[in-house]
Write an enzyme that holds these catalytic residues in place. Structure first.
Site, PDB file in Angstrom:
ATOM      1  N   GLU A 116       2.214   6.379  -7.198  1.00  0.00           N
ATOM      2  CA  GLU A 116       1.173   7.271  -7.713  1.00  0.00           C
ATOM      3  C   GLU A 116       1.568   8.735  -7.541  1.00  0.00           C
ATOM      4  OE1 GLU A 116      -2.593   6.180  -5.953  1.00  0.00           O
ATOM      5  OE2 GLU A 116      -2.117   4.056  -6.194  1.00  0.00           O
ATOM      6  N   TYR A 128       0.822  -1.212   0.000  1.00  0.00           N
ATOM      7  CA  TYR A 128       0.000   0.000   0.000  1.00  0.00           C
ATOM      8  C   TYR A 128       0.861   1.269   0.000  1.00  0.00           C
ATOM      9  CZ  TYR A 128      -4.504   2.355   0.740  1.00  0.00           C
ATOM     10  OH  TYR A 128      -5.626   3.119   0.587  1.00  0.00           O
TER      11      TYR A 128
END
Length: 242
Positions: A171, A164
């Site tokens: 991103e 995660y």
């Protein structure tokens, strides 16, 4: 009196049968959906590995898998519908944020700005997404079939601790790499004056998106940690109503 009781019993049986039918249909659909999504992300994983083995580089990798990625990631919008109609007991907001943020990254950042498609950050989040989704959808599939191997259960609720944060880094770095190109091109922006009398700057929109990770990431990450404690350690988690 007896007739009334019999009518009530018949009606109750009919309602129970309807509920069982709906439940069976929902389970069948969810099983099909999760098998299809597991297969889709496996195809993406194989395609990425094959590309790298054949080419020896990640340059051009995104373009080679873009169509498949866009299809399966966009199709995940169905999951928001699952939550909305109640066949999956998960927050619509949590699911919506996760799915829509992925779709935004695919369509409005990576796909729209070709200059960043060979960035290492793109490969990073692609690898993370692929590993995460194969694990997640296979977990749901085996769980629905009532044959859940422990290693898949373990992977589902442990790998995210590393994956995660890595995905978020990928991103954010991708959006950051996109900023200069967006500023120079003015893409998706509207300047005044115009017939709509509206001003919108996509460059600053991307900055706001990056800043939104500050409050959203901890909430989603700690939500998964709570789920981990509940599933792996049997802790009872008391959720506050919003």
């Amino acid at each position: 009196m007896a007739s009334s009781e019999e009518d009530g019993t018949v009606e109750e049986k009919e309602n129970n049968n309807k509920r069982r039918t709906k439940s069976a249909l929902a389970t069948a659909w969810l099983t099909f959906y999760n098998i299809a999504m597991t297969a889709g992300w496996l195809v993406l994983a194989i395609a990425m590995m094959r590309f790298y083995i054949q080419k020896g580089t990640t340059k051009g990798l995104y373009r080679s898998i873009a169509r498949t990625l866009k299809f399966f990631q966009t199709f995940a919008l169905v999951e928001v519908g699952h939550c909305a109609i109640g066949i999956v007991r998960t927050s619509v907001i949590v699911t919506g944020v996760q799915v829509c943020s992925r779709i935004f990254m695919v369509w409005f950042v990576t796909n729209s700005i070709r200059q960043i498609q060979s960035e290492e950050s793109v490969i990073l989040f692609l690898v993370v997404w692929t590993m995460t989704e194969i694990t997640r959808y296979s977990y749901y599939t085996f769980n629905l079939l009532h044959h859940l191997p422990y290693f898949i259960k373990w992977a589902r609720y442990n790998l995210f601790i590393v994956l995660y944060p890595l995905g978020v880094i990928g991103e954010l770095m991708t959006i950051y790499a996109a900023l200069p190109f967006v500023r120079r091109s003015g893409m998706y922006s509207m300047r005044l004056p115009n017939k709509y009398n509206v001003s919108f700057d996509y460059y600053y929109c991307l900055i706001i998106v990056m800043l939104s990770y500050i409050p959203l990431f901890p909430q989603l990450f700690f939500h998964m940690l709570r789920q981990r404690r509940r599933v792996l350690h049997g802790e009872v988690i008391v959720e506050k109503d919003d």
